[in-house]
Design a protein around this motif. Structure first.
Motif, PDB file in Angstrom:
ATOM      1  N   LYS A 179       0.826  -1.218   0.000  1.00 53.33           N
ATOM      2  CA  LYS A 179       0.000   0.000   0.000  1.00 53.33           C
ATOM      3  C   LYS A 179       0.861   1.269   0.000  1.00 53.33           C
ATOM      4  CE  LYS A 179      -3.959  -2.217   2.256  1.00 53.33           C
ATOM      5  NZ  LYS A 179      -4.838  -2.266   3.462  1.00 53.33           N
ATOM      6  N   TYR A 180       1.805   1.317   0.909  1.00 53.46           N
ATOM      7  CA  TYR A 180       2.634   2.525   1.037  1.00 53.46           C
ATOM      8  C   TYR A 180       3.598   2.640  -0.135  1.00 53.46           C
ATOM      9  CZ  TYR A 180       5.845   5.921   3.118  1.00 53.46           C
ATOM     10  OH  TYR A 180       6.615   7.029   3.358  1.00 53.46           O
ATOM     11  N   PRO A 229      10.793   7.369   4.503  1.00 53.97           N
ATOM     12  CA  PRO A 229      10.259   6.296   5.358  1.00 53.97           C
ATOM     13  C   PRO A 229       8.924   6.638   5.983  1.00 53.97           C
ATOM     14  CG  PRO A 229      12.032   7.470   6.474  1.00 53.97           C
ATOM     15  CD  PRO A 229      11.999   7.993   5.068  1.00 53.97           C
ATOM     16  N   GLU A 230       8.185   5.600   6.342  1.00 57.35           N
ATOM     17  CA  GLU A 230       6.871   5.778   6.954  1.00 57.35           C
ATOM     18  C   GLU A 230       6.937   6.535   8.272  1.00 57.35           C
ATOM     19  OE1 GLU A 230       3.951   2.404   6.715  1.00 57.35           O
ATOM     20  OE2 GLU A 230       5.745   1.304   6.070  1.00 57.35           O
ATOM     21  N   ALA A 271       6.783  18.052   5.360  1.00 58.40           N
ATOM     22  CA  ALA A 271       5.613  17.924   4.492  1.00 58.40           C
ATOM     23  C   ALA A 271       5.464  16.570   3.798  1.00 58.40           C
ATOM     24  CB  ALA A 271       5.639  19.037   3.444  1.00 58.40           C
ATOM     25  N   PRO A 272       5.335  15.467   4.582  1.00 56.60           N
ATOM     26  CA  PRO A 272       5.180  14.156   3.932  1.00 56.60           C
ATOM     27  C   PRO A 272       3.922  14.042   3.071  1.00 56.60           C
ATOM     28  CG  PRO A 272       4.899  13.992   6.324  1.00 56.60           C
ATOM     29  CD  PRO A 272       5.450  15.339   6.049  1.00 56.60           C
ATOM     30  N   TYR A 273       2.807  14.636   3.504  1.00 52.02           N
ATOM     31  CA  TYR A 273       1.599  14.534   2.675  1.00 52.02           C
ATOM     32  C   TYR A 273       1.728  15.336   1.387  1.00 52.02           C
ATOM     33  CZ  TYR A 273      -1.428  11.739   5.643  1.00 52.02           C
ATOM     34  OH  TYR A 273      -1.987  10.689   6.338  1.00 52.02           O
ATOM     35  N   TYR A 274       2.459  16.431   1.424  1.00 50.65           N
ATOM     36  CA  TYR A 274       2.712  17.215   0.210  1.00 50.65           C
ATOM     37  C   TYR A 274       3.357  16.322  -0.854  1.00 50.65           C
ATOM     38  CZ  TYR A 274       5.123  20.598  -2.823  1.00 50.65           C
ATOM     39  OH  TYR A 274       5.597  21.297  -3.907  1.00 50.65           O
ATOM     40  N   THR A 275       4.389  15.589  -0.450  1.00 48.10           N
ATOM     41  CA  THR A 275       5.106  14.725  -1.389  1.00 48.10           C
ATOM     42  C   THR A 275       4.262  13.521  -1.793  1.00 48.10           C
ATOM     43  OG1 THR A 275       7.189  15.418  -0.398  1.00 48.10           O
ATOM     44  CG2 THR A 275       7.241  13.417  -1.732  1.00 48.10           C
ATOM     45  N   TYR A 276       3.554  12.956  -0.830  1.00 47.21           N
ATOM     46  CA  TYR A 276       2.708  11.790  -1.115  1.00 47.21           C
ATOM     47  C   TYR A 276       1.654  12.152  -2.164  1.00 47.21           C
ATOM     48  CZ  TYR A 276       0.731   7.243   0.288  1.00 47.21           C
ATOM     49  OH  TYR A 276       0.306   5.931   0.322  1.00 47.21           O
ATOM     50  N   HIS A 277       1.094  13.375  -2.050  1.00 47.68           N
ATOM     51  CA  HIS A 277       0.118  13.831  -3.034  1.00 47.68           C
ATOM     52  C   HIS A 277       0.713  13.879  -4.431  1.00 47.68           C
ATOM     53  CE1 HIS A 277      -0.842  17.614  -5.347  1.00 47.68           C
ATOM     54  NE2 HIS A 277      -1.889  16.876  -5.594  1.00 47.68           N
ATOM     55  N   LYS A 278       1.934  14.385  -4.565  1.00 47.22           N
ATOM     56  CA  LYS A 278       2.544  14.506  -5.892  1.00 47.22           C
ATOM     57  C   LYS A 278       2.649  13.135  -6.556  1.00 47.22           C
ATOM     58  CE  LYS A 278       3.110  18.826  -5.026  1.00 47.22           C
ATOM     59  NZ  LYS A 278       2.021  19.737  -5.417  1.00 47.22           N
ATOM     60  N   VAL A 302      -4.752   3.594  -5.945  1.00 43.53           N
ATOM     61  CA  VAL A 302      -5.821   3.094  -5.076  1.00 43.53           C
ATOM     62  C   VAL A 302      -5.222   2.522  -3.787  1.00 43.53           C
ATOM     63  CG1 VAL A 302      -7.580   1.291  -4.826  1.00 43.53           C
ATOM     64  CG2 VAL A 302      -7.501   2.689  -6.905  1.00 43.53           C
ATOM     65  N   ASN A 303      -4.130   1.796  -3.920  1.00 45.95           N
ATOM     66  CA  ASN A 303      -3.461   1.234  -2.737  1.00 45.95           C
ATOM     67  C   ASN A 303      -2.858   2.337  -1.866  1.00 45.95           C
ATOM     68  OD1 ASN A 303      -4.095  -1.405  -3.450  1.00 45.95           O
ATOM     69  ND2 ASN A 303      -2.192  -1.716  -4.587  1.00 45.95           N
ATOM     70  N   MET A 304      -2.340   3.378  -2.501  1.00 42.28           N
ATOM     71  CA  MET A 304      -1.795   4.502  -1.733  1.00 42.28           C
ATOM     72  C   MET A 304      -2.899   5.190  -0.927  1.00 42.28           C
ATOM     73  SD  MET A 304       0.932   6.197  -4.418  1.00 42.28           S
ATOM     74  CE  MET A 304       1.623   7.364  -3.225  1.00 42.28           C
ATOM     75  N   ALA A 305      -4.072   5.306  -1.524  1.00 38.74           N
ATOM     76  CA  ALA A 305      -5.209   5.887  -0.804  1.00 38.74           C
ATOM     77  C   ALA A 305      -5.614   5.006   0.376  1.00 38.74           C
ATOM     78  CB  ALA A 305      -6.384   6.073  -1.754  1.00 38.74           C
ATOM     79  N   ALA A 306      -5.563   3.695   0.188  1.00 44.57           N
ATOM     80  CA  ALA A 306      -5.899   2.773   1.275  1.00 44.57           C
ATOM     81  C   ALA A 306      -4.937   2.950   2.448  1.00 44.57           C
ATOM     82  CB  ALA A 306      -5.870   1.333   0.769  1.00 44.57           C
ATOM     83  N   TYR A 307      -3.680   3.220   2.143  1.00 44.11           N
ATOM     84  CA  TYR A 307      -2.699   3.453   3.205  1.00 44.11           C
ATOM     85  C   TYR A 307      -3.059   4.711   3.992  1.00 44.11           C
ATOM     86  CZ  TYR A 307       1.690   4.490   5.553  1.00 44.11           C
ATOM     87  OH  TYR A 307       2.641   4.780   6.506  1.00 44.11           O
ATOM     88  N   VAL A 308      -3.434   5.769   3.305  1.00 43.87           N
ATOM     89  CA  VAL A 308      -3.825   7.011   3.981  1.00 43.87           C
ATOM     90  C   VAL A 308      -5.034   6.758   4.882  1.00 43.87           C
ATOM     91  CG1 VAL A 308      -4.659   9.374   3.664  1.00 43.87           C
ATOM     92  CG2 VAL A 308      -2.890   8.468   2.151  1.00 43.87           C
TER      93      VAL A 308
END
Length: 616
Positions: A136-137, A142-143, A158-165, A187-193
């Motif tokens: 997922k991630y 790192p997490e 800003a981890p969410y800033y980068t994750y969004h990109k 979709v898997n990345m969204a499941a992780y969030v």
């Protein structure tokens, strides 16, 4: 029958009350053409796209993927990237998201097989990284960065800033190239969030997403936007609810009420949230978010923007070194004292353009077109080096300054947003609905209106030249209204001709000139604008001024502060255009100044705003 009419009336009333009138008028709203239906013709603007494409080609995919592999425990022999993509920088991986989005746009437009192979390879590797990290991630950091954010609300970048990109890059690859593996990844990345958010209390989420401070390390980028985009495709309400978690009332409610709360906010933290609010309105019809977006735009454009549509600068209460010079909004209508060498962040201009074009799609109002055109010509084109494709982080407007073009190894946030923006220069030129074709920008290009079997091509050297020509190609005679934008700087002497015959001698600035007729193959339209010089003043200081020639913002070639004497009339009567050149001369106070279009300034020392000093 009466009851049926009554129920329909009640339904319409409820829709108007809950969703707003514009939600009902969707059939009348302008629709953007598909990316592949609009093609740029050879021109200086096409050259800007070409140099950007060459810039994109220079990157090595294994270097782009290095930090992702290392984070997933996969061996990488590639040389790490530098700058903000270095192995020890919190934002590492952000440029890869922008890169995927830019490549996806080019692939859809051109069918570029080399980029197609490159993107497929990157998606395959990133899927391998995601599987190594648990399925997922996916990130290059790192997490534990998320854990720090959730417990300390700072201490990481800003981890969410980068994750969004990365999420948006994958979603763009799926939408523009059809790569289904990219869709599964996002979709898997969204499941992780969702898993992370499900573990947090509402109070923790509020603290984590509270971003009024200077340079907030908890900047979340466009997480609400990408999740709304995903929901639009998946129709999975989980994605919608997750997107809504990133919509914070502390930010939206004052804007809804018409309160200007922008002073002190970090500009590019909050612009992406507005873009997400806009997508929420489009997905649901909830007029609350339409009003938030509209009110925000009015505040920004009328009270916080410079003469070229750019914004951001020093923070009124500067608690960080960056905030002393850049990246924040100041007090409304207080811009004359903000002209540092680091104003007008490029990301801010790019994201503002997204909001402006969205509001035009909702309303069809010419004010949005006017602002979009000004910002494109005098901010967006001005921030790119026409020779190398490099861009500036900030775009100073005072004097004297030089444009500080970033090199390809720095990987600032603005590098990423700019390579995306310059793959989409064919966007927002034309719009349509069933009966109308809008022409919003005067850029040499061709649009195919497939449902009408109509092709419209335009040619010009605008904004240098004042004549724009169009040619209609049609398989059959077709009725529709051609809506030609008349900008605010145009005057009543603007002429429109059809097949060589003038059809007007009087036009209204800031409007659309509408030609509703049966169009046939070979029809020709010509627009003749009348350029003149114009002086624009700062709202808070009438002695701080900028000069325009028609649509074009001019810059003084100076190595010192530009200081002028005289009133507006004195200045305008002493400026002239040099023959056969987009170069200008201003004679003032015993000096002779050379001025150039701001978008053509590259290595020269310049000033945009000048100061009038008329003391006796």
């Amino acid at each position: 029958m009466k009851n049926k009419i009554k129920y329909i009336g009640v339904f319409l009333f409820v829709c108007q009350t809950v969703f707003g009138q514009s939600f009902l008028d969707k059939a009348k709203q302008p629709i953007a053409f598909l990316n592949k239906d609009v093609v740029l013709s050879e021109s200086w603007i096409k050259q800007r796209e070409t140099v950007n494409t060459k810039y994109i080609y220079q990157f090595d995919t294994d270097r782009l993927l290095h930090n992702f592999r290392i984070n997933a425990g996969i061996e990488s022999k590639a040389k790490p990237l530098e700058g903000w993509e270095s192995p020890n920088v919190g934002l590492r991986g952000h440029f890869v998201g922008h890169y995927l989005s830019a490549c996806a746009s080019l692939i859809e437009k051109t069918g570029d097989t080399l980029l197609q192979k490159r993107v497929k390879y990157m998606v395959d590797v990133l899927e391998e990284c995601q599987q190594k990290l648990g399925g997922k991630y996916l990130s290059a950091f790192p997490e534990k960065d998320f854990t720090v954010l959730e417990t300390q609300f700072s201490g990481v970048w800003a981890p969410y800033y980068t994750y969004h990109k990365i999420m948006q890059g994958m979603l763009d690859v799926y939408q523009h190239t059809g790569n289904k593996k990219a869709y599964t990844i996002v979709v898997n990345m969204a499941a992780y969030v969702k898993e992370r958010m499900d573990r947090l209390s509402p109070e923790t989420i509020e603290k984590m997403l509270y971003t009024p401070q200077a340079n907030p390390a908890n900047e979340v980028g466009g997480m609400n936007d990408v999740l709304q985009n995903l929901f639009e495709i998946s129709k999975d309400s989980t994605h919608y609810r997750l997107a809504c978690l990133f919509d914070r009332k502390w930010f939206s409610q004052p804007l809804y009420e018409g309160k200007d709360i922008l002073s002190g906010l970090h500009s590019n933290t909050h612009l992406p949230l507005i873009i997400g609010f806009a997508k929420r309105y489009e997905n649901t019809g909830d007029s609350y978010y339409r009003d938030v977006v509209s009110h925000f735009w009015d505040m920004l454009e009328h009270h916080h923007c410079y003469v070229n549509g750019s914004s951001s600068g020093p923070r009124p209460i500067a608690t960080t070194p960056t905030a002393q010079t850049s990246e924040h909004w100041g007090k409304p209508d207080c811009l004359s004292t903000t002209l540092t060498d680091r104003i007008a962040e490029s990301c801010v201009s790019h994201n503002t353009q997204k909001i402006t074009s969205t509001l035009f799609r909702w309303t069809g109002q010419p004010e949005y077109t006017d602002v979009y055109m000004n910002t494109l010509n005098n901010s967006i084109f001005a921030l790119q080096n026409a020779e190398t494709g490099c861009n500036v982080y900030s775009l100073p407007l005072g004097s004297p300054h030089k444009k500080g073009f970033a090199n390809p190894s720095e990987f600032f946030c603005c590098n990423g947003t700019t390579i995306e923006a310059f793959t989409n220069l064919n966007a927002n030129i034309y719009f349509h609905n069933n009966d109308n074709l809008w022409v919003n920008l005067y850029i040499p290009s061709t649009v195919k209106w497939k449902s009408k079997e109509i092709t419209l091509s335009q040619s010009s050297d605008f904004p240098d030249g004042s004549i724009v020509k169009f040619n209609v190609t049609a398989n059959k005679t077709t009725q529709f209204a051609l809506k030609l934008f008349i900008p605010s700087w145009a005057d009543e002497q603007t002429q429109v001709l059809v097949n060589g015959e003038p059809i007007t001698t009087n036009v209204t600035p800031m409007s659309y000139f509408i030609i509703d007729r049966k169009w046939k193959n070979g029809d020709k339209i010509e627009m003749r604008f009348n350029y003149h010089f114009n002086l624009k003043k700062m709202s808070d200081n009438q002695n701080v001024v900028a000069l325009f020639y028609g649509p074009t913002l001019l810059a003084f070639k100076v190595n010192e502060e530009a200081i002028l004497k005289g009133n507006e009339g004195d200045i305008l009567k002493n400026i002239s255009k040099r023959e056969n050149s987009m170069s200008f001369t201003l004679k003032n106070n015993g000096k002779e100044y050379t001025l150039l279009p701001f978008y053509k300034v590259t290595n020269e020392s310049y000033g945009v705003y000048a100061t009038l000093r008329n003391e006796y």
